[in-house]
Scaffold this active site. Structure first.
Site, PDB file in Angstrom:
ATOM      1  N   HIS A  71       0.839  -1.207   0.000  1.00 27.38           N
ATOM      2  CA  HIS A  71       0.000   0.000   0.000  1.00 27.38           C
ATOM      3  C   HIS A  71       0.867   1.246   0.000  1.00 27.38           C
ATOM      4  O   HIS A  71       1.939   1.267   0.616  1.00 27.38           O
ATOM      5  CB  HIS A  71      -0.974  -0.002   1.175  1.00 27.38           C
ATOM      6  CG  HIS A  71      -0.330  -0.024   2.541  1.00 27.38           C
ATOM      7  ND1 HIS A  71       0.060   1.115   3.194  1.00 27.38           N
ATOM      8  CD2 HIS A  71      -0.017  -1.044   3.386  1.00 27.38           C
ATOM      9  CE1 HIS A  71       0.566   0.804   4.381  1.00 27.38           C
ATOM     10  NE2 HIS A  71       0.541  -0.513   4.513  1.00 27.38           N
ATOM     11  N   ASP A  73      -0.650   4.284   0.789  1.00 27.45           N
ATOM     12  CA  ASP A  73      -1.195   5.247   1.759  1.00 27.45           C
ATOM     13  C   ASP A  73      -0.491   5.076   3.102  1.00 27.45           C
ATOM     14  O   ASP A  73       0.096   4.021   3.393  1.00 27.45           O
ATOM     15  CB  ASP A  73      -2.714   5.084   1.903  1.00 27.45           C
ATOM     16  CG  ASP A  73      -3.129   3.694   2.393  1.00 27.45           C
ATOM     17  OD1 ASP A  73      -2.519   2.708   1.949  1.00 27.45           O
ATOM     18  OD2 ASP A  73      -4.055   3.620   3.221  1.00 27.45           O
ATOM     19  N   ASP A 104       6.317   1.576   6.976  1.00 24.72           N
ATOM     20  CA  ASP A 104       4.956   1.045   6.731  1.00 24.72           C
ATOM     21  C   ASP A 104       4.274   1.897   5.678  1.00 24.72           C
ATOM     22  O   ASP A 104       3.559   2.825   6.011  1.00 24.72           O
ATOM     23  CB  ASP A 104       4.173   1.021   8.046  1.00 24.72           C
ATOM     24  CG  ASP A 104       2.821   0.352   7.913  1.00 24.72           C
ATOM     25  OD1 ASP A 104       2.547  -0.259   6.875  1.00 24.72           O
ATOM     26  OD2 ASP A 104       2.026   0.439   8.861  1.00 24.72           O
ATOM     27  N   GLU A 138      -5.300   1.056   2.626  1.00 25.54           N
ATOM     28  CA  GLU A 138      -5.021  -0.032   3.550  1.00 25.54           C
ATOM     29  C   GLU A 138      -5.148   0.454   4.992  1.00 25.54           C
ATOM     30  O   GLU A 138      -5.612  -0.265   5.857  1.00 25.54           O
ATOM     31  CB  GLU A 138      -3.612  -0.599   3.317  1.00 25.54           C
ATOM     32  CG  GLU A 138      -3.416  -1.985   3.929  1.00 25.54           C
ATOM     33  CD  GLU A 138      -3.009  -1.950   5.394  1.00 25.54           C
ATOM     34  OE1 GLU A 138      -3.160  -2.979   6.075  1.00 25.54           O
ATOM     35  OE2 GLU A 138      -2.528  -0.903   5.878  1.00 25.54           O
TER      36      GLU A 138
HETATM   37 ZN    ZN Z   1       1.056  -1.275   6.402  1.00 25.56          ZN
END
Ligand code: ZN
Length: 382
Positions: A71, A73, A104, A138
């Site tokens: 992802h 985002d 992340d 996500e």
């Molecule tokens: Zn993540």
């Protein structure tokens, strides 16, 4: 500046807080198109998704398909004053790259792109297909228009996928020390217990839902739902919210509400847990209503699965560590892909700073990550 550091930095500088993509997907799509990938943009509602593949067409009898899932985002930065450098300005200090999404998971996304470019450049005629599926939904609360919707689309188009590597930050202290081979399911409910409101001095003219629920709650909390199994810990039941009362100490309330959640293993099913919880409530004679919400079913890539064994071997050889093979943690977009009959394994950078101020990734690990993903491609399709 290396390719992966350069691309991660470019992605961090784009303020792609869910569901905004801020140009991350076109940047990646453009690169993959130049590398010979077929690129499709799937937009649902306010959400952009990217689906890129390289190799044989999707036909019966063609070779296996390995995809990477990620992802673009990110979660909001929180108060910028808590950051040592601005969250959307990629900053290198003491061997670490700082910025929202560094771990992340913009670092993993950049590593996947670099790995795929290198793999198809050296193996233009690899067997089967390699692909990349990215979403910008996500981290949001619903995940309605991200991978969940893409998978619905895949079901109608008959897309076949065999193996999926998710780039979520799985590692604990060192790249490759932990991989996820499954996730627990998550089943929630809002429980309303109805009583009869009245004066505390006249309890015979009222029905106290707190008193009525307390013994049922004790039983629910003490219940052993299952013993887990070789791959999952036992199912857990938790009450996260419990509310009743008017604020006055002379009124018996008319209702009680509780929010409950099961994190459950493959030793149970959502239907069985629901039935057992309701049986307890009924045994206590409660007048109640339950609104259930199943946000993710459990999935498992069993031992011996070719992708699982390959990722373990690659961690051992490239990262020099025998990875823990875990089903812990929260849920991930892997839960949407797995029901297509796909082997799913999650491997990504250290997760110590994710969602926090001063999120970062170690440069040494960021530089190592494309090699890990490329080696998985080599072994599965090279
Ligand atoms: Zn993540």
């Amino acid at each position: 500046m290396s390719d992966v550091l350069d691309l991660t930095s470019d992605l961090i500088s784009r303020r792609s807080v869910t569901p905004e993509d801020a140009g991350c997907l076109p940047l990646i799509g453009g690169r993959l198109e130049r590398a010979g990938f077929r690129v499709e943009y799937l937009r649902y509602g306010e959400v952009d998704n990217l689906w890129a593949t390289h190799g044989q067409e999707n036909q019966p009898g063609s070779g296996p398909t390995l995809i990477f899932l990620g992802h673009t985002d990110v979660v909001p930065s929180g108060p910028e004053g808590a950051w040592r450098s601005p969250p959307f300005e990629p900053t290198v200090v003491d061997g670490r790259l700082y910025g929202r999404g560094a771990a992340d998971m913009k670092g993993s996304v950049a590593a996947m792109v670099v790995a795929l470019e290198q793999f198809v450049a050296t193996h233009p005629h690899h067997r089967g297909r390699v692909g990349l599926l990215l979403t910008s939904d996500e981290e949001g609360p619903t995940n309605l228009d991200g991978v969940r919707r893409v998978v619905e689309h895949f079901r109608t188009t008959g897309e076949r996928i065999d193996w999926c590597v998710v780039g979520e930050p799985s590692s604990q202290a060192k790249l490759g020390d932990l991989i996820r081979v499954g996730r627990r399911g998550s089943l929630s409910a809002t429980l309303t217990v109805r009583g009869v409101q009245g004066h505390v001095a006249y309890p015979d003219q009222a029905l106290n839902p707190i008193h009525a629920f307390a013994p049922a709650l004790a039983e629910l909390a003490a219940e052993r739902w299952d013993e887990g199994n070789g791959d999952f810990p036992p199912t857990s039941f938790q009450v996260s919210n419990l509310n009743a009362g008017t604020g006055a100490n002379n009124v018996i309330p008319g209702t009680l509400t509780a929010l409950i959640n099961f994190r459950y293993s493959t030793a149970s099913t959502a239907a069985k847990l629901r039935a057992r919880a309701e049986a307890i409530l009924q045994r206590h004679g409660l007048d109640y209503a339950l609104q259930w919400n199943l946000s993710g079913e459990p999935f498992l890539t069993p031992p011996g699965g070719v992708l699982r064994e390959t990722v373990v071997a690659v961690c051992r050889e490239l990262c020099g560590i025998d990875p823990e093979q875990s089903t812990g943690g929260g849920t991930s977009d892997g839960r949407f892909i797995a029901p297509l009959g796909v082997e799913v394994v999650e491997v990504g950078p250290v997760n110590a700073t994710i969602h926090k101020a001063n999120e970062c990734v170690a440069l040494a690990e960021l530089e190592q990550l494309p090699g890990v993903y490329r080696e998985v491609c080599e072994r599965m399709l090279g």
